[in-house]
Write a protein that holds these residues in place. Structure first.
Motif, mmCIF file in Angstrom:
data_model
loop_
_atom_site.group_PDB
_atom_site.id
_atom_site.type_symbol
_atom_site.label_atom_id
_atom_site.label_comp_id
_atom_site.label_asym_id
_atom_site.label_seq_id
_atom_site.Cartn_x
_atom_site.Cartn_y
_atom_site.Cartn_z
ATOM 1 N N ALA A 155 6.775 28.460 15.859
ATOM 2 C CA ALA A 155 6.659 27.402 16.566
ATOM 3 C C ALA A 155 6.160 26.103 15.797
ATOM 4 O O ALA A 155 6.513 24.932 16.216
ATOM 5 N N VAL A 157 6.659 25.146 12.867
ATOM 6 C CA VAL A 157 7.584 24.637 11.849
ATOM 7 C C VAL A 157 8.985 24.519 12.623
ATOM 8 O O VAL A 157 9.858 24.145 11.798
ATOM 9 N N ARG A 158 8.878 24.760 13.785
ATOM 10 C CA ARG A 158 10.219 24.635 14.432
ATOM 11 C C ARG A 158 11.112 25.427 13.966
ATOM 12 O O ARG A 158 12.536 24.802 13.627
ATOM 13 N N TRP A 159 11.109 26.460 13.599
ATOM 14 C CA TRP A 159 12.104 27.622 13.005
ATOM 15 C C TRP A 159 13.093 27.865 13.930
ATOM 16 O O TRP A 159 12.908 28.009 15.047
ATOM 17 N N HIS A 160 14.265 27.867 13.441
ATOM 18 C CA HIS A 160 15.610 28.385 14.136
ATOM 19 C C HIS A 160 15.770 29.916 14.021
ATOM 20 O O HIS A 160 16.118 30.225 12.862
#
Lengths: 308, 218
Positions: A155, A157-160
């Motif tokens: 969350a 690092v806003r990982w996809h």
């Protein structure tokens, strides 16, 4: 040895409660007994968690610190010293390492569980398979706690993640629990007779770790040919680790390797069903092992109280 | 080498009675109880039991020494085959009867064997046993606690619980038991009304019934 029959002179309180202690029991009866005693299983899981952290200052924080410390060690070794060429290495590592940890700690604890609970085994009658299962269960709780760390990192690092593959994760987790429990039940029984089993397992798990693509990537071996590759692919933990990496890490290639050159493929370009089919192997391995384990456990259980 | 701990032992126990088992050390008394409890299934033959067997073997009901007395009440209850709800229903009774005071909050590794035995009996006796197997479990408690156990055993029997006692305390068996089994080297020597069997045993082993050991080593 004994022949006893006790016709009651009064009507038993609950009819149909007659229970016969016999030399052996079928696998189906054994399973039914475990399900019937699930409250004991839950209670044992709770106790294991309580005991583990009873005299430690950091308590449950250890469960979170452990993967973080691993992360630092492997980051230094593989990214800084060796230059593994896996981008976002921490996320790569955690997505596979948590799975591995559940397997190795669960199997380790399960193997020693019957010996560790000899007091209980010698004094009470209950389905003894509950002991290795409770060990795996307590490690599952740790796994969920450790997963929280991963979620926070993802969350932050806003990982996809690959949402399409997320539904495979619960399935892979079930396969992992099946494989771990099956091997755990088998080894816990053997460990009663051969205490060397626990020591041997430690070494075996170290070797097993390196034949599982946790710190290195699947395609490093996956693109090779020859029988050794198929042996490597037969590792029942690999499909599970692979699915976690596919769903969470989600990147199939490293487009810009550190030394230049063409992109490096990290994970296989399989379609959805390819991963599912490979996971089928883990299930098959787990079910066959469980069948053997329940038999071996059932045969040796009668002597547990004497051997401990 | 295989040794038969028990051979050809056959008997029936009436529901709601107290049944004594006597014999010298190594006669097979504990093995017999383990077999009835299902801990050590027989290699041949069978044991038929009506109801839930609660074994109280060498003081414990499967306690974990790292857990507190209170935590062990739950563990003991679950291990004996009860559900959590039933254990919590009887929690206060168990604690009160054991009379351990605040020690109930301490890990059981800090307990003396007497305290261990008290909690063991209390858990076993209060959690609705159908068949209660007591193996020397009362020997660790002090005289006051033993006096407390006697009426409890009688009360259990009134509620149709069957109690089986292994004891070296022959006076104890004589007082409580209806019938008695005397085994030696795994085989039945005698079975019958408790008083008769105990007397027979005393005569054969030439143990002085008034000797302090026979009376006090309950």
């Amino acid at each position: 040895m004994t022949h006893m029959s006790a016709p009651p002179s009064r009507v038993p309180r609950a009819p149909g409660e007659a229970h016969v202690v016999r030399p052996s029991m079928s696998a189906r009866e054994r399973l039914a007994r475990i399900i019937q005693r699930r409250e004991l299983l839950v209670g044992m899981v709770r106790n294991e968690l309580k005991i583990k952290y009873k005299n430690s200052v950091l308590g449950f924080a250890w469960s979170l610190l452990n993967p973080l410390l691993y992360l630092v060690v492997f980051y230094v070794a593989f990214t800084i010293i060796l230059g593994s060429g896996i981008p976002a290495f921490p996320i790569w590592l955690l997505s596979g390492l948590l799975v591995w940890n559940l397997f190795s700690t669960g199997l380790g604890a399960a193997t020693g569980s019957v010996v560790a609970n000899s007091g209980l085994v010698k004094k009470v009658s209950f389905p003894r398979e509950i002991l290795p299962l409770a060990s795996v269960g307590s490690m599952l709780v740790h796994f969920f706690l450790q997963s929280l760390v991963l979620f926070v990192v993802l969350a932050a690092v806003r990982w996809h993640v690959a949402w399409a593959y997320i539904p495979l994760i619960p399935l892979a987790l079930i396969a992992l629990l099946l494989v771990t429990s099956a091997l755990g039940i088998l080894l816990s029984a053997i460990n009663v007779y051969l205490r060397d089993t626990s020591h041997f397992l430690e070494l075996a798990l170290l070797a097993w770790f390196w034949v599982t693509p946790v710190v290195y990537y699947f395609q490093l071996v996956g693109h090779r040919h020859g029988w050794s590759k198929y042996l490597w692919l037969a590792n029942p933990v690999t499909p599970i680790v692979l699915i976690f990496q596919r769903a969470i890490y989600a990147k199939l290639t490293n487009p810009h390797p550190a030394g230049g050159g063409p992109p490096i493929q990290l994970l296989p370009h399989w379609p959805y069903w390819g991963f599912l089919a490979y996971l089928g192997w883990s299930f098959a391995f787990g079910l066959v092992t469980l069948t053997i384990a329940v038999r071996v456990f059932g045969r040796s259980e009668a002597n547990f109280a004497e051997e401990l | 080498m295989m040794v038969d701990a028990l051979r050809g032992v056959s008997f029936a126990v009436e529901a709601g009675s107290v049944y004594g088992v006597i014999g010298r050390n190594g006669a097979g008394k504990t093995t017999l109880f383990r077999t009835i409890a299902g801990i050590l299934p027989p290699s041949e033959g069978r044991v038929t039991v009506w109801g839930r067997v609660t074994p109280l073997l060498s003081l414990g009901v499967g306690f974990n020494r790292e857990l507190t007395g209170r935590e062990n009440i739950l563990l003991g209850g679950l291990a004996a085959g009860l559900d959590e709800e039933t254990v919590y229903e009887h929690f206060a009774e168990v604690e009160e009867f054991a009379g351990l005071g605040e020690a109930i909050e301490f890990p059981m590794r800090t307990y003396s064997s007497g305290m261990f035995g008290r909690l063991g009996f209390s858990v076993a006796a209060h959690l609705n046993p159908d068949i209660l197997l007591i193996d020397e479990a009362l020997s660790a408690g002090d005289a006051a606690f033993r006096r407390k156990c006697m009426p409890k055993i009688v009360e259990l029997c009134e509620r149709d619980c069957t109690v089986m006692i292994v004891s070296h305390g022959l006076e104890f068996v004589k007082q409580l038991a209806d019938r008695c089994l005397w085994i030696d080297r795994g085989e039945v020597v005698s079975e019958g009304p408790a008083g008769d069997v105990v007397n027979e045993y005393l005569a054969a082993d030439s143990i002085d019934p008034t000797s302090a050991v026979a009376l006090e080593d309950v």
